[in-house]
Design a protein around this motif. Structure first.
Motif, PDB file in Angstrom:
ATOM      1  N   PRO B 100       0.827  -1.208   0.000  1.00  0.00           N
ATOM      2  CA  PRO B 100       0.000   0.000   0.000  1.00  0.00           C
ATOM      3  C   PRO B 100       0.856   1.251   0.000  1.00  0.00           C
ATOM      4  O   PRO B 100       1.916   1.301   0.599  1.00  0.00           O
ATOM      5  N   ASN B 101       0.381   2.277  -0.695  1.00  0.00           N
ATOM      6  CA  ASN B 101       1.032   3.590  -0.732  1.00  0.00           C
ATOM      7  C   ASN B 101       2.516   3.458  -1.036  1.00  0.00           C
ATOM      8  O   ASN B 101       3.376   3.761  -0.229  1.00  0.00           O
ATOM      9  N   ASN B 102       2.774   2.999  -2.219  1.00  0.00           N
ATOM     10  CA  ASN B 102       4.128   2.670  -2.626  1.00  0.00           C
ATOM     11  C   ASN B 102       4.758   3.829  -3.386  1.00  0.00           C
ATOM     12  O   ASN B 102       4.132   4.405  -4.257  1.00  0.00           O
ATOM     13  N   LEU B 103       5.994   4.113  -3.054  1.00  0.00           N
ATOM     14  CA  LEU B 103       6.724   5.147  -3.819  1.00  0.00           C
ATOM     15  C   LEU B 103       8.043   4.544  -4.251  1.00  0.00           C
ATOM     16  O   LEU B 103       8.781   4.041  -3.421  1.00  0.00           O
ATOM     17  N   ILE B 104       8.344   4.627  -5.520  1.00  0.00           N
ATOM     18  CA  ILE B 104       9.637   4.130  -5.985  1.00  0.00           C
ATOM     19  C   ILE B 104      10.445   5.341  -6.409  1.00  0.00           C
ATOM     20  O   ILE B 104      10.073   6.056  -7.331  1.00  0.00           O
ATOM     21  N   ILE B 105      11.552   5.550  -5.724  1.00  0.00           N
ATOM     22  CA  ILE B 105      12.408   6.695  -6.045  1.00  0.00           C
ATOM     23  C   ILE B 105      13.651   6.149  -6.738  1.00  0.00           C
ATOM     24  O   ILE B 105      14.193   5.128  -6.328  1.00  0.00           O
ATOM     25  N   GLY B 106      14.058   6.795  -7.812  1.00  0.00           N
ATOM     26  CA  GLY B 106      15.185   6.220  -8.543  1.00  0.00           C
ATOM     27  C   GLY B 106      15.901   7.244  -9.391  1.00  0.00           C
ATOM     28  O   GLY B 106      15.451   8.382  -9.547  1.00  0.00           O
ATOM     29  N   MET B 116      17.122   2.023  -7.830  1.00  0.00           N
ATOM     30  CA  MET B 116      15.676   2.210  -7.562  1.00  0.00           C
ATOM     31  C   MET B 116      15.417   1.739  -6.148  1.00  0.00           C
ATOM     32  O   MET B 116      15.852   0.647  -5.784  1.00  0.00           O
ATOM     33  N   ILE B 117      14.735   2.525  -5.356  1.00  0.00           N
ATOM     34  CA  ILE B 117      14.416   2.081  -3.990  1.00  0.00           C
ATOM     35  C   ILE B 117      12.928   2.273  -3.771  1.00  0.00           C
ATOM     36  O   ILE B 117      12.375   3.337  -4.045  1.00  0.00           O
ATOM     37  N   GLU B 118      12.296   1.220  -3.256  1.00  0.00           N
ATOM     38  CA  GLU B 118      10.851   1.263  -3.040  1.00  0.00           C
ATOM     39  C   GLU B 118      10.593   1.617  -1.580  1.00  0.00           C
ATOM     40  O   GLU B 118      11.123   0.992  -0.665  1.00  0.00           O
ATOM     41  N   LEU B 119       9.770   2.647  -1.365  1.00  0.00           N
ATOM     42  CA  LEU B 119       9.459   3.079  -0.007  1.00  0.00           C
ATOM     43  C   LEU B 119       7.963   3.053   0.184  1.00  0.00           C
ATOM     44  O   LEU B 119       7.214   3.408  -0.722  1.00  0.00           O
ATOM     45  N   GLY B 120       7.547   2.669   1.369  1.00  0.00           N
ATOM     46  CA  GLY B 120       6.124   2.696   1.661  1.00  0.00           C
ATOM     47  C   GLY B 120       5.800   3.878   2.547  1.00  0.00           C
ATOM     48  O   GLY B 120       6.517   4.174   3.495  1.00  0.00           O
ATOM     49  N   VAL B 121       4.723   4.568   2.229  1.00  0.00           N
ATOM     50  CA  VAL B 121       4.334   5.745   3.007  1.00  0.00           C
ATOM     51  C   VAL B 121       3.377   5.298   4.094  1.00  0.00           C
ATOM     52  O   VAL B 121       2.291   4.797   3.805  1.00  0.00           O
ATOM     53  N   GLU B 122       3.801   5.466   5.350  1.00  0.00           N
ATOM     54  CA  GLU B 122       2.908   5.037   6.427  1.00  0.00           C
ATOM     55  C   GLU B 122       2.019   6.174   6.880  1.00  0.00           C
ATOM     56  O   GLU B 122       0.857   5.998   7.140  1.00  0.00           O
ATOM     57  N   LYS B 123       2.626   7.345   7.030  1.00  0.00           N
ATOM     58  CA  LYS B 123       1.828   8.486   7.478  1.00  0.00           C
ATOM     59  C   LYS B 123       2.223   9.662   6.611  1.00  0.00           C
ATOM     60  O   LYS B 123       3.408   9.855   6.304  1.00  0.00           O
ATOM     61  N   PHE B 124       1.260  10.460   6.271  1.00  0.00           N
ATOM     62  CA  PHE B 124       1.567  11.568   5.379  1.00  0.00           C
ATOM     63  C   PHE B 124       0.742  12.777   5.776  1.00  0.00           C
ATOM     64  O   PHE B 124      -0.473  12.678   5.907  1.00  0.00           O
ATOM     65  N   VAL B 125       1.414  13.885   5.983  1.00  0.00           N
ATOM     66  CA  VAL B 125       0.717  15.142   6.244  1.00  0.00           C
ATOM     67  C   VAL B 125       1.080  16.081   5.113  1.00  0.00           C
ATOM     68  O   VAL B 125       2.247  16.344   4.861  1.00  0.00           O
ATOM     69  N   SER B 126       0.060  16.560   4.432  1.00  0.00           N
ATOM     70  CA  SER B 126       0.314  17.289   3.188  1.00  0.00           C
ATOM     71  C   SER B 126       0.629  18.757   3.452  1.00  0.00           C
ATOM     72  O   SER B 126       0.467  19.259   4.556  1.00  0.00           O
ATOM     73  N   LEU B 127       1.042  19.435   2.422  1.00  0.00           N
ATOM     74  CA  LEU B 127       1.338  20.868   2.513  1.00  0.00           C
ATOM     75  C   LEU B 127       0.097  21.661   2.882  1.00  0.00           C
ATOM     76  O   LEU B 127       0.139  22.628   3.622  1.00  0.00           O
ATOM     77  N   LYS B 128      -1.020  21.195   2.325  1.00  0.00           N
ATOM     78  CA  LYS B 128      -2.246  21.967   2.533  1.00  0.00           C
ATOM     79  C   LYS B 128      -2.695  21.890   3.978  1.00  0.00           C
ATOM     80  O   LYS B 128      -3.297  22.801   4.511  1.00  0.00           O
ATOM     81  N   ASP B 129      -2.385  20.746   4.637  1.00  0.00           N
ATOM     82  CA  ASP B 129      -2.911  20.556   5.980  1.00  0.00           C
ATOM     83  C   ASP B 129      -2.163  21.362   7.021  1.00  0.00           C
ATOM     84  O   ASP B 129      -2.659  21.549   8.126  1.00  0.00           O
ATOM     85  N   ILE B 130      -0.980  21.788   6.681  1.00  0.00           N
ATOM     86  CA  ILE B 130      -0.207  22.557   7.652  1.00  0.00           C
ATOM     87  C   ILE B 130      -0.388  24.016   7.310  1.00  0.00           C
ATOM     88  O   ILE B 130       0.079  24.495   6.283  1.00  0.00           O
ATOM     89  N   LYS B 131      -1.050  24.742   8.194  1.00  0.00           N
ATOM     90  CA  LYS B 131      -1.382  26.119   7.847  1.00  0.00           C
ATOM     91  C   LYS B 131      -0.274  27.046   8.325  1.00  0.00           C
ATOM     92  O   LYS B 131      -0.346  27.606   9.395  1.00  0.00           O
ATOM     93  N   GLU B 225       7.172  23.951  11.325  1.00  0.00           N
ATOM     94  CA  GLU B 225       6.835  22.874  10.409  1.00  0.00           C
ATOM     95  C   GLU B 225       6.118  23.430   9.211  1.00  0.00           C
ATOM     96  O   GLU B 225       5.167  24.181   9.330  1.00  0.00           O
ATOM     97  N   MET B 226       6.581  23.076   8.044  1.00  0.00           N
ATOM     98  CA  MET B 226       5.987  23.682   6.867  1.00  0.00           C
ATOM     99  C   MET B 226       5.512  22.653   5.877  1.00  0.00           C
ATOM    100  O   MET B 226       4.373  22.637   5.452  1.00  0.00           O
ATOM    101  N   GLY B 227       6.426  21.805   5.497  1.00  0.00           N
ATOM    102  CA  GLY B 227       6.122  21.101   4.276  1.00  0.00           C
ATOM    103  C   GLY B 227       5.505  19.755   4.511  1.00  0.00           C
ATOM    104  O   GLY B 227       5.042  19.430   5.599  1.00  0.00           O
ATOM    105  N   PRO B 228       5.519  18.916   3.485  1.00  0.00           N
ATOM    106  CA  PRO B 228       4.963  17.584   3.657  1.00  0.00           C
ATOM    107  C   PRO B 228       5.833  16.790   4.633  1.00  0.00           C
ATOM    108  O   PRO B 228       7.054  16.863   4.586  1.00  0.00           O
ATOM    109  N   SER B 229       5.214  16.062   5.515  1.00  0.00           N
ATOM    110  CA  SER B 229       5.982  15.207   6.410  1.00  0.00           C
ATOM    111  C   SER B 229       5.569  13.768   6.138  1.00  0.00           C
ATOM    112  O   SER B 229       4.384  13.449   6.060  1.00  0.00           O
ATOM    113  N   LEU B 230       6.563  12.923   5.944  1.00  0.00           N
ATOM    114  CA  LEU B 230       6.319  11.545   5.538  1.00  0.00           C
ATOM    115  C   LEU B 230       6.980  10.589   6.507  1.00  0.00           C
ATOM    116  O   LEU B 230       8.104  10.818   6.946  1.00  0.00           O
ATOM    117  N   ASP B 231       6.289   9.523   6.791  1.00  0.00           N
ATOM    118  CA  ASP B 231       6.910   8.415   7.510  1.00  0.00           C
ATOM    119  C   ASP B 231       7.062   7.284   6.518  1.00  0.00           C
ATOM    120  O   ASP B 231       6.076   6.766   6.009  1.00  0.00           O
TER     121      ASP B 231
END
Lengths: 357, 315
Positions: B100-106, B116-131, B225-231
């Motif tokens: 689930p929620n797979n990101l491949i960065i390469g 190529m490295i495959e990463l899974g996103v566990e938690k994500f807080v978007s730019l829009k959500d951080i005011k 805290e500003m930008g997207p935060s990813l676990d």
């Protein structure tokens, strides 16, 4: 009362200052590694895993604190770099970044130098260097300095030339103007063809085309066709031994090793051929006329030496002697060498003649 | 085969400039990134791609349509995209039940996949959500990696190199100190990687600036805290073989700075130069005139053998 207040205020200010002074310093076990060219800092300290494993907000706070500390260290380092005011006194403060130390892979392989064109190879072999030409030439007719080519060139506009001399051996009915135009067109076309051939050669050298196509395209050159013909001949079941040959092709089968191995005649073969060969050898040895053409051999040797010298000096600068220097040196050099070589080469003229020819 | 052998000759100046921009150079262009959606990308993954596009703005391409490919099985379509858009970094997002929620960065080398490295996103807080206030696009970010895993583990080391490559931005010789606003902080703990983007506002509050001994001010940093935060959690990897990686790291000789001869530096920072002189005739050397050493008239007459002595001045 005012004095007490003032003291209290001063003490408070003192405390605040001390705290602030402490707050830009950060304590860390291991020093961070910095790559200031890339604005990168690497913190090797193992973070407290237990604390970070916990629940959400505490972890966030810890991460935030860690981030703040590391950023403080990196920014302190960046502020220590030599800085100046860009654009005069009022401009923004700008720091000079050093070269990035962290090695990152390239996007594409480094560019290969393009291979020399046919003229460049010839010029290097002969030692011809570029003559710097002046941009303006004195025009006698107009009595002023004019361009070498282009708008208002020195020799007058070639399209308006009203006189075309009939050369000595030409047909009197031939249209000379048409001939000049045709020749110019041919020259331009040949130049363009050579340019494209050089480009194609450079492109081919760069991309390393794997195998020549065996069917004839219109764009193969002589060596390629020869290679392809050899491959085609040898790819039969009997390895090309019974293939019919063209009238001018060589009679012996093409060797797979490309002529590296020596071949010898069988010992007890053709008696008549052996006899005639031995008699010919004796006759050549006995005659006064030298079988070896000295001038041809000398020229060949000189060309070979020049090619070797050119190959050896490919990286270094060319010598400043130029054509004149080389011409003066040649007779002395070649005289010594050919004189030395004349003796041994006369002993085996057949070997030298057939090897050189 | 012949069509591939023919040289494509550009017919306009614009086409020629386009081709020149793409050919290999000594000093390379800034790497572009392409952000691609897989066949079944869900909302989270799409948001992640959009946020990273916002961070990497002029040097990234975001593809709108979904592309049904599997990078780990078949890399040809990625290579085709890379060739068409001249991008050497990519981020491919997808989602399925197993991953689930797979990101491949390469990244690519010579339009072929390097790592190529495959990463899974566990938690994500978007730019829009951080005011909070946002920093302008195109700012060169500061990158910080925390955690010893980034040095110990080979895969994490490559990941660090990939992340630096991805978020680095243009290489500049000097930077405006007031423009150091954006920080990307990566922490590797327990097999998870936390990426936090922060903006620092050491500038917005002057009372926090402190005077250092040498007189220049180092601001105290406060982060917001500003930008997207990813676990992220690392899944599969496809790393390049050692020799291919070494080949890609090779820098051409022309990039090395030319050494100036006859100049040397010592430990204290003094610069020494060397001058090569011809042989000097020391008897004809012009030295400083020292009046005390001047030949007295008596000595001179003794040398010359009875020549008229100079008139000595009376004091």
């Amino acid at each position: 009362m005012a004095a007490v207040r003032v003291e209290a205020v001063l003490a408070a200010a003192e405390e605040q200052e001390a705290e602030k002074r402490r707050s830009i310093t950060v304590e860390k076990e291991l020093e961070l590694e910095y790559d200031l060219g890339n604005l990168v800092a690497v913190d090797r300290n193992p973070p407290s895993a237990a604390a970070l494993r916990g629940a959400g907000p505490r972890r966030e706070a810890l991460l935030q604190a860690l981030a703040r500390d590391n950023t403080q260290l990196l920014v302190s380092r960046l502020w220590e770099l030599p800085a100046e005011r860009a654009g005069g006194a009022g401009g923004p403060l700008v720091a000079q970044l050093p070269e990035p130390t962290f090695r990152l892979p390239r996007e594409k392989p480094p560019p290969k130098p393009r291979p020399p064109t046919r003229w460049e190879q010839f010029a290097r072999l002969k030692g011809i260097r570029r003559k710097k030409k002046t941009s303006l030439v004195w025009d006698e007719q107009a009595k002023e300095w004019r361009r070498r080519w282009g708008y208002r060139r020195a020799g007058g506009d070639p399209s308006r030339a009203w006189l075309a001399e009939v050369p000595a051996g030409a047909d009197p009915d031939e249209d000379q103007f048409a001939r000049l135009r045709r020749e110019k067109r041919e020259r331009v076309a040949r130049n363009e063809l050579n340019r494209l051939r050089n480009l194609a050669r450079a492109h081919r050298a760069g991309s390393a085309v794997p195998a020549a196509p065996l069917h004839p395209t219109g764009h193969q050159d002589r060596d390629e066709l020869r290679r392809v013909a050899r491959v085609a001949r040898v790819s039969t079941a009997s390895l090309g031994r019974f293939q019919p040959r063209l009238p001018k092709e060589s009679a012996e089968p093409p060797s797979r090793s490309g002529g590296k191995k020596r071949r010898f005649e069988p010992l007890l073969g053709n008696l008549a051929a052996e006899r005639s060969r031995q008699l010919e050898l004796l006759r050549d040895m006995g005659s006064k006329k030298p079988v070896l053409d000295i001038t041809r051999a000398v020229n060949k040797q000189m060309r070979q030496e020049e090619a070797e010298a050119a190959a050896a000096n490919k990286g270094k600068k060319q010598s400043k002697r130029g054509k004149r220097g080389r011409r003066q040196q040649r007779p002395g050099r070649s005289g010594k060498k050919s004189g030395a070589r004349r003796q041994p080469q006369q002993q085996k003229p057949a070997g030298g003649g057939s090897g050189g020819g | 085969m012949d069509a591939l052998d023919r040289v494509v000759k550009p017919k306009t100046k614009r086409a020629k400039r386009f081709l020149e921009k793409r050919e290999p150079k000594l000093n390379e262009n800034i790497k572009n990134a392409m952000l691609i959606k897989g066949g079944n990308a869900n909302l989270t993954v799409t948001e992640v791609l959009k946020d990273i596009y916002a961070v990497k703005k002029p040097f990234a391409v975001l593809y709108k349509r979904k592309n049904i490919t599997r990078p780990f099985e078949d890399q040809t379509s990625l290579e085709f995209f890379s060739k068409k858009s001249d991008c050497s970094l990519f981020l491919f997002g997808s989602h399925n039940k197993k991953r689930p929620n797979n990101l491949i960065i390469g990244r690519m080398f010579d339009y072929h996949v390097l790592d190529m490295i495959e990463l899974g996103v566990e938690k994500f807080v978007s730019l829009k959500d951080i005011k909070n206030s946002k920093c302008p696009e195109g700012t060169k970010p500061m990158l910080i990696f925390a955690g010893d895993m980034f040095d110990v583990n080979e895969e994490y080391r490559r990941l660090k190199s990939l992340l630096i490559d991805f978020f680095r931005g243009p290489t500049v010789p000097s930077i405006r100190l007031a423009g150091l606003e954006y920080v990307l902080h990566f922490t590797a703990v327990d097999g998870k990687i936390y990426m936090r983007d922060n903006i620092d506002f050491g500038w917005f509050s002057p009372p926090r600036v402190l005077l250092k001994k040498s007189g220049c001010k180092i601001p105290r940093i406060e982060l917001e805290e500003m930008g997207p935060s990813l676990d992220l959690v690392m899944r599969r990897t496809h790393l390049a073989s050692d020799d291919l990686y070494k080949l890609s790291l090779k820098q051409p000789k022309g990039l090395k700075p030319k050494k100036k001869k006859n100049i040397s530096h010592d430990v204290f920072g003094t610069t020494y130069g060397r001058i090569h002189m011809q042989k000097q005739d020391l008897s004809k050397l012009q030295t400083r005139k020292m009046k005390g050493l001047k030949k007295r008239p008596a000595e001179k007459s003794a040398e010359d053998g009875g020549a008229t002595p100079k008139k000595s001045k009376s004091a």
